[in-house]
Scaffold this active site. Sequence first.
Site, PDB file in Angstrom:
ATOM      1  CE  LYS A  45      59.333 -16.162 -10.491  1.00 28.58           C
ATOM      2  NZ  LYS A  45      60.713 -16.291 -11.008  1.00 28.58           N
ATOM      3  CG  ASN A  46      62.032 -13.367  -9.075  1.00 24.77           C
ATOM      4  OD1 ASN A  46      61.868 -14.584  -9.191  1.00 24.77           O
ATOM      5  ND2 ASN A  46      61.985 -12.535 -10.103  1.00 24.77           N
ATOM      6  CB  CYS A  54      66.178 -19.907 -20.359  1.00 25.12           C
ATOM      7  SG  CYS A  54      65.972 -18.188 -19.923  1.00 25.12           S
ATOM      8  NE  ARG A  89      67.953 -15.768 -17.000  1.00 24.33           N
ATOM      9  CZ  ARG A  89      66.865 -15.879 -16.255  1.00 24.33           C
ATOM     10  NH1 ARG A  89      65.855 -16.602 -16.660  1.00 24.33           N
ATOM     11  NH2 ARG A  89      66.798 -15.269 -15.097  1.00 24.33           N
ATOM     12  CG  ASP A 112      80.014 -14.138 -16.740  1.00 26.65           C
ATOM     13  OD1 ASP A 112      78.768 -14.237 -16.782  1.00 26.65           O
ATOM     14  OD2 ASP A 112      80.612 -13.095 -17.037  1.00 26.65           O
ATOM     15  CG  ASP A 171      61.054  -9.872 -14.247  1.00 28.04           C
ATOM     16  OD1 ASP A 171      61.593 -10.335 -15.259  1.00 28.04           O
ATOM     17  OD2 ASP A 171      61.441 -10.125 -13.085  1.00 28.04           O
ATOM     18  CB  ILE A 229      67.501  -6.705 -18.581  1.00 23.30           C
ATOM     19  CG1 ILE A 229      67.206  -5.338 -17.965  1.00 23.30           C
ATOM     20  CG2 ILE A 229      68.102  -7.673 -17.555  1.00 23.30           C
ATOM     21  CD1 ILE A 229      68.383  -4.619 -17.342  1.00 23.30           C
ATOM     22  NE  ARG A 231      59.716 -21.428 -14.139  1.00 21.84           N
ATOM     23  CZ  ARG A 231      60.897 -21.055 -14.610  1.00 21.84           C
ATOM     24  NH1 ARG A 231      61.088 -21.001 -15.905  1.00 21.84           N
ATOM     25  NH2 ARG A 231      61.881 -20.743 -13.804  1.00 21.84           N
TER      26      ARG A 231
HETATM   27  N1  EPU Z   1      74.523 -11.683 -16.439  1.00 26.04           N
HETATM   28  C1  EPU Z   1      75.802 -11.990 -16.851  1.00 26.04           C
HETATM   29  N2  EPU Z   1      76.578 -12.783 -16.042  1.00 26.04           N
HETATM   30  C2  EPU Z   1      76.141 -13.269 -14.851  1.00 26.04           C
HETATM   31  C3  EPU Z   1      74.836 -12.948 -14.422  1.00 26.04           C
HETATM   32  C4  EPU Z   1      74.039 -12.143 -15.242  1.00 26.04           C
HETATM   33  O1  EPU Z   1      76.224 -11.572 -17.929  1.00 26.04           O
HETATM   34  O2  EPU Z   1      76.905 -13.979 -14.172  1.00 26.04           O
HETATM   35  C5  EPU Z   1      73.678 -10.843 -17.297  1.00 26.04           C
HETATM   36  C6  EPU Z   1      72.406 -11.567 -17.772  1.00 26.04           C
HETATM   37  O3  EPU Z   1      72.651 -12.346 -18.919  1.00 26.04           O
HETATM   38  C7  EPU Z   1      71.474 -10.409 -18.041  1.00 26.04           C
HETATM   39  C8  EPU Z   1      71.867  -9.397 -16.961  1.00 26.04           C
HETATM   40  O4  EPU Z   1      73.182  -9.770 -16.526  1.00 26.04           O
HETATM   41  O5  EPU Z   1      71.721  -9.859 -19.301  1.00 26.04           O
HETATM   42  C9  EPU Z   1      70.956  -9.347 -15.767  1.00 26.04           C
HETATM   43  O6  EPU Z   1      70.712 -10.661 -15.294  1.00 26.04           O
HETATM   44  P1  EPU Z   1      70.459 -10.977 -13.761  1.00 26.04           P
HETATM   45  O7  EPU Z   1      71.570 -11.821 -13.255  1.00 26.04           O
HETATM   46  O8  EPU Z   1      70.151  -9.719 -13.024  1.00 26.04           O
HETATM   47  O9  EPU Z   1      69.140 -11.866 -13.856  1.00 26.04           O
HETATM   48  P2  EPU Z   1      68.808 -13.060 -12.891  1.00 26.04           P
HETATM   49  O10 EPU Z   1      69.362 -12.775 -11.567  1.00 26.04           O
HETATM   50  O11 EPU Z   1      69.136 -14.338 -13.548  1.00 26.04           O
HETATM   51  C10 EPU Z   1      66.596 -12.094 -11.909  1.00 26.04           C
HETATM   52  C11 EPU Z   1      65.158 -12.528 -11.845  1.00 26.04           C
HETATM   53  C12 EPU Z   1      64.542 -12.443 -13.232  1.00 26.04           C
HETATM   54  C13 EPU Z   1      64.649 -10.990 -13.700  1.00 26.04           C
HETATM   55  C14 EPU Z   1      66.103 -10.535 -13.679  1.00 26.04           C
HETATM   56  C15 EPU Z   1      66.290  -9.073 -14.029  1.00 26.04           C
HETATM   57  C16 EPU Z   1      65.180 -14.099 -10.010  1.00 26.04           C
HETATM   58  C17 EPU Z   1      65.049 -15.494  -9.551  1.00 26.04           C
HETATM   59  N3  EPU Z   1      65.111 -13.889 -11.334  1.00 26.04           N
HETATM   60  O12 EPU Z   1      67.229 -12.987 -12.818  1.00 26.04           O
HETATM   61  O13 EPU Z   1      63.190 -12.792 -13.097  1.00 26.04           O
HETATM   62  O14 EPU Z   1      64.135 -10.866 -14.999  1.00 26.04           O
HETATM   63  O15 EPU Z   1      66.664 -10.748 -12.367  1.00 26.04           O
HETATM   64  O16 EPU Z   1      65.580  -8.275 -13.184  1.00 26.04           O
HETATM   65  O17 EPU Z   1      65.327 -13.197  -9.206  1.00 26.04           O
HETATM   66  C18 EPU Z   1      61.103 -13.603 -13.826  1.00 26.04           C
HETATM   67  O18 EPU Z   1      60.721 -13.561 -12.644  1.00 26.04           O
HETATM   68  O19 EPU Z   1      60.316 -13.786 -14.794  1.00 26.04           O
HETATM   69  C19 EPU Z   1      62.511 -13.436 -14.109  1.00 26.04           C
HETATM   70  C20 EPU Z   1      63.073 -13.843 -15.254  1.00 26.04           C
END
Ligand code: EPU
Length: 435
Positions: free
Chosen positions: A22-23, A120, A125, A128, A308, A330, A400
């Site tokens: 999915k990701n 969420c 999440r 920025d 995850d 995380i 999902r």
């Molecule tokens: N973060 C920031 N600022 C940003 C972006 C992220 O502070 O602009 C922080 C987040 O709050 C968090 C950390 O950085 O504390 C890591 O977040 P990341 O951006 O890596 O997460 P994501 O990209 O929103 C993806 C997966 C998640 C998975 C995380 C971590 C997808 C669609 N989602 O989320 O998957 O948990 O990486 O590996 O790729 C799931 O599949 O159940 C799921 C939640």
Amino acid sequence: MDKFVIRGGNPLLGTVRVSGAKNAALPAMAAALLTDEPVILENIPQVRDIVTERNLLAAMGAEVELGYGRAHHRTTINCGTVNNPEASYDLVKTMRASTLVLGPLVAKFGRARVSMPGGCGIGARPIDLHIKGLESLGAAITQDHGYVEARTDRLRGGHIVFDKITVTGTEDLLMAATLAEGETVMENCAREPEVADLGELLIKMGAHIQGHGTSTIKIKGVTKLHGAKHRIIPDRIEAGTFIIAAAVTGGDLNVTNCDPNHIASLLSKLEEVGVKIVRNHDSVRVIGNGDYKAADIVTEEHPGFPTDMQAQYMTLATQSEGTSIVTENIFENRFMHAQELVRMGANIKIEGRRAIVRGKTPLSAAAVLASDLRASASLVIAALVAEGETIIDRVYHIDRGYERIEEKLRGVGAEIKRLGEVFPKKVAMPAAQTT
Ligand code: EPU
């Protein structure tokens, strides 16, 4: 609302096939926005988030054919017809990954309006880092009424150093930089296999990229990308979920169509706990025995232990002898499953970012509530070993990201049934779109 009814006690035996990730599929679908030509994606999982992304792209004017067949789960996306570069709150609030369209939209159309996702169940999440990165590439960003609006004549290459490693942030900016003028260097990038897979697709579309899958990615911008055909990598988290389920139930399960290298940290942790693992080229055999000893985990960015898989590992920890400390680094609120596991008989204490799990405690069936995707998976695993009949409510979370999980588990011996409307049959695509 759908529920699962699971009678525990059966070991998982046989073979289960893993679906596409999915990701990896979500950013790949967003990447189609970068070209006017069709992008064909195979091994797309049949899960609800993919339907949401299809709706998101269609609302912008894209033509998206989602076809599920025996051999290939294929989607063909044509973004040559996109005329509304906007992602509305209604769609973004149900799936935070919708923000992945921000970078491709501004790079291709010079304008994007995307709803801010908000927090969420698992944490705040923020986005920025996506915004800061796009500003480094020359986009002018404004925020009002809950929306981010980005504008530019053309993005220009830049130097981005992520303050924090972000998976979708890396993907969003990687996509944006492919059409920027000049070279972009991105440092402290996410190294998840899904980022590397996106890089492979973009290269097939004509992008010049080096270093995807490592912490430094270099991109030489081009003026135009073209259509491509790409097969999505297997879902490492689905694979890991089945592997832990087999271990916990004392089963003997062949998990096929997966890449053991993508789950190396998980597999070595399971070996430390006492689970027998046989790695093959594209499958993993897991031989459970029920005789496990506690081991600590700390969630980290790839190649560390994945957040995850934290919830599912916690269920295994309840069935391991001794004290396991589970540290979630995380996301700040990813222990919602712990209280539900306690209701089933687990001994878990939460102290900030640490969960202290004392095992081994027998689990007994209860009515429990799924709070997010991976939390739901941990409850399903717990129910598979619990004595009696567990009812898991709100399984729309699991739909999902897990394709027909109840059918797959039934196929390897679990007693599981769904009450309520059946997903995905109810939202199945019209026959004409089925390949
Ligand atoms: N973060 C920031 N600022 C940003 C972006 C992220 O502070 O602009 C922080 C987040 O709050 C968090 C950390 O950085 O504390 C890591 O977040 P990341 O951006 O890596 O997460 P994501 O990209 O929103 C993806 C997966 C998640 C998975 C995380 C971590 C997808 C669609 N989602 O989320 O998957 O948990 O990486 O590996 O790729 C799931 O599949 O159940 C799921 C939640």
